[in-house]
Design an enzyme around this catalytic site. Structure first.
Site, mmCIF file in Angstrom:
data_model
loop_
_atom_site.group_PDB
_atom_site.id
_atom_site.type_symbol
_atom_site.label_atom_id
_atom_site.label_comp_id
_atom_site.label_asym_id
_atom_site.label_seq_id
_atom_site.Cartn_x
_atom_site.Cartn_y
_atom_site.Cartn_z
ATOM 1 N N THR A 71 -29.719 14.945 -4.085
ATOM 2 C CA THR A 71 -30.181 14.433 -5.383
ATOM 3 C C THR A 71 -31.287 15.314 -5.952
ATOM 4 O O THR A 71 -31.257 15.701 -7.120
ATOM 5 C CB THR A 71 -30.694 12.978 -5.214
ATOM 6 N N ASN A 148 -16.790 13.698 -4.383
ATOM 7 C CA ASN A 148 -17.148 12.752 -3.323
ATOM 8 C C ASN A 148 -16.212 11.550 -3.251
ATOM 9 O O ASN A 148 -16.094 10.919 -2.205
ATOM 10 C CB ASN A 148 -18.593 12.272 -3.504
ATOM 11 N N CYS A 321 -22.936 5.497 -3.430
ATOM 12 C CA CYS A 321 -24.296 5.665 -3.947
ATOM 13 C C CYS A 321 -24.629 4.634 -5.017
ATOM 14 O O CYS A 321 -25.770 4.422 -5.332
ATOM 15 C CB CYS A 321 -24.496 7.070 -4.490
HETATM 16 C C1 LIG Z 1 -21.409 15.075 -4.402
HETATM 17 C C2 LIG Z 1 -22.755 14.505 -4.065
HETATM 18 N N1 LIG Z 1 -23.851 15.076 -4.581
HETATM 19 C C3 LIG Z 1 -25.082 14.622 -4.306
HETATM 20 C C4 LIG Z 1 -25.268 13.531 -3.488
HETATM 21 C C5 LIG Z 1 -26.657 13.044 -3.217
HETATM 22 O O1 LIG Z 1 -27.124 13.584 -2.017
HETATM 23 P P1 LIG Z 1 -28.374 12.914 -1.249
HETATM 24 O O2 LIG Z 1 -27.896 11.607 -0.733
HETATM 25 O O3 LIG Z 1 -28.692 13.908 -0.176
HETATM 26 O O4 LIG Z 1 -29.478 12.776 -2.248
HETATM 27 C C6 LIG Z 1 -24.165 12.882 -2.946
HETATM 28 C C7 LIG Z 1 -24.319 11.667 -2.106
HETATM 29 O O5 LIG Z 1 -23.464 10.823 -2.047
HETATM 30 C C8 LIG Z 1 -22.870 13.403 -3.229
HETATM 31 O O6 LIG Z 1 -21.766 12.821 -2.727
#
Ligand SMILES: Cc1ncc(COP(=O)(O)O)c(C=O)c1O
Length: 383
Positions: A71, A148, A321
Site C-alpha cells: 500500500t 489479485n 482487503c
Molecule cells: C495487488 C495488490 N497490491 C497491493 C496490496 C497491498 O499490499 P499490503 O497489504 O502490503 O499493503 C495488495 C494486498 O492485497 C494487493 O493484492
C-alpha cells in the site's frame, strides 16, 4: 484450524523466515543508521535483505526502497511521481488494487485528469485503448503485473512498449506476481515496481518500491533521509530481514511452488467445471498458478463465504482487503461481468503448502453447501 485457501490476502509466515528474523527481535538490536557496531550489524542485515529482494526480481539492490508494504509503495509511486507537477494527466488500469486507485482518485479531486485504462472481458488491460488514452502530457501510467482477484497476468511489456515512447513514468504493482511467477524489473521495461512481503511468506509490515533512478520521485515521508532520501523512518529491521529471507526462498523454490500450485489449480478447476452454473472468471487467459476466482449464479458470494467458513474453509469473496464492503468487485465490473454474477464471486488462492486433500475437501464442502442453499441436488465431481 480451518483450511486456509486465501493466500492472495496474506500468506502464513514461513518458519524459516521466522528463524531468520528472530535474532533481530531478540539479541541483535541497534539503529541501522548508527555508526557503532550495533548499527553496523542491523544496517548490514538490511543491506543483505535489499540484495535478496533485488535478486528475486532482477533489480539492483540500490533500486530498492523499503516501505511498510504494498500500500505504501503504491502511494509513493502515485504521489511521488506526480508531486513535481501542479496538475496533469495520469492513466491507471481499471483493475488496480484500491491502494493504487485511491491515491489516483485523490489526485483527481485535486484537479488531475485521471483515465482508467479499460480491460477486456477476459480481464486483460486493453493496450489499444491505452494507446488512445496516452497523451504527450501523461505523467504516470500504472498497470499491475497480476490481478489479485482473477490472477490474470497483464501485458506489462506491451504497455511498456507504448508508454516508453513518451515521457510518462510507468509503474507496475507486482505484489501478487512476485514469488508466484518470474518477475524481471529491468526486462519488463517499467520505471517503478511495488512488492509486498506478506504475499510471499514474509512478515506483514514490509514491502518495497523499486525505483529506476532515471526518473524523478519525491519522498512522501520526510525525516532523517533514510532509504536514499525516499522514505524517512528508522527501518523495521526484523521485518525487512524476514522479507529478504522470504524473497530468497521464493527465488530458490519458484519452479517447485509454481508447479505445485498449478497442479492444485487445475484440479480445483476441473472439479468446479463439473458443478452446474459455475463460472470461472478470466478462465481462458494466462493467470497466476495459485488463483481461481469463480461465481455460482444465484448464490451470493458473501453467503457462500460464511457457509464455507462455518465448514472450516477460509476463502475470500472478491478482494479480502475490503471484504467488509459488500459491493460487486470493481475488477469484475470492469470486465463487464453483470452485477448479479459479480456479487457471487469467490476467490480461492492456494499456497505452497496447500494439499490435494484440502482442495478435494473444499470442493465437497462447496457442493454440499450449494445443495443446501439451492434446496436441490448439485453434482460435484468425484475426485
Ligand atoms: C495487488 C495488490 N497490491 C497491493 C496490496 C497491498 O499490499 P499490503 O497489504 O502490503 O499493503 C495488495 C494486498 O492485497 C494487493 O493484492
Amino acid at each position: 484450524m480451518p483450511v486456509y485457501l486465501d493466500n492472495n490476502a496474506t500468506t502464513p509466515l514461513d518458519p524459516r523466515v521466522l528463524e531468520a528474523m528472530l535474532p533481530y527481535l531478540q539479541d541483535v538490536y541497534g539503529n541501522p543508521s548508527s555508526v557503532h557496531r550495533y548499527g553496523r550489524l542491523t544496517g548490514g542485515a538490511v543491506e543483505r535483505a535489499r540484495e535478496q529482494v533485488a535478486a528475486l526480481v532482477g533489480a539492483q539492490s540500490g533500486q530498492i526502497v523499503f516501505t511498510s508494504g504494498g500500500t505504501e509503495a503504491n502511494n509513493l509511486a502515485v504521489k511521488g511521481v506526480t508531486a513535481d507537477y501542479a496538475s496533469g494527466h495520469i492513466a491507471v488500469s481499471a483493475i488496480e488494487h484500491p491502494s493504487l486507485l485511491e491515491p489516483a482518485l485523490a489526485l483527481q479531486a485535486q484537479g488531475w485528469e485521471v483515465d482508467r485504462i479499460p480491460v477486456t472481458t477476459r480481464g486483460i488491460v486493453d493496450c489499444a485503448a491505452l494507446a488512445a488514452i496516452l497523451r504527450p502530457d501523461t505523467v504516470l501510467v500504472s498497470a499491475m503485473l497480476a490481478n489479485n482477484e482473477t490472477g490474470a497476468i497483464q501485458p506489462v511489456a506491451e504497455v511498456a512498449g507504448l508508454v516508453r515512447s513518451g515521457r510518462a513514468v510507468l509503474h507496475t504493482d507486482a505484489s501478487q506476481a512476485a514469488g508466484k511467477i518470474p518477475v524481471d524489473f529491468v526486462g519488463s521495461g517499467v520505471h517503478l515496481m511495488t512488492l509486498s512481503s506478506h504475499k510471499l511468506y514474509g512478515p506483514l509490515g514490509a514491502g518495497a518500491l523499486i525505483v529506476d533512478k532515471s526518473i524523478s520521485l519525491q519522498a512522501m515521508q520526510l525525516g532523517g533521509g533514510h532509504e536514499n532520501g525516499l522514505r524517512a523512518g528508522t527501518p523495521n529491521v526484523a521485518a525487512i530481514v524476514g522479507f529478504g529471507a522470504a524473497a530468497e526462498l521464493a527465488r530458490a523454490e519458484l519452479v517447485q511452488r509454481t508447479a505445485h500450485t498449478r497442479a492444485l489449480q487445475v484440479r480445483l478447476e476441473a472439479a468446479l467445471r463439473a458443478i452446474p452454473e459455475v463460472c470461472i472468471f478470466a478462465e481462458d487467459v494466462e493467470r497466476l498458478p495459485n488463483t481461481v476466482q469463480f461465481g455460482v449464479r444465484g448464490c451470493h458470494g458473501e453467503t457462500l463465504l460464511l457457509q464455507l467458513d462455518r465448514q472450516g474453509f477460509a476463502v475470500s469473496s472478491g478482494s479480502a482487503c475490503h471484504s467488509d464492503v459488500h459491493e460487486a468487485s470493481h475488477v469484475l465490473l470492469a470486465m463487464q461481468v453483470d452485477n448479479e454474477l459479480a456479487l457471487t464471486a469467490i476467490r480461492v488462492s492456494v499456497g505452497k503448502d496447500s494439499t490435494e486433500d484440502e482442495v478435494d475437501r473444499f470442493v465437497s464442502a462447496l457442493g454440499a453447501i450449494l445443495t443446501m442453499l439451492r434446496g436441490s441436488s448439485v453434482r460435484v465431481a468425484n475426485l
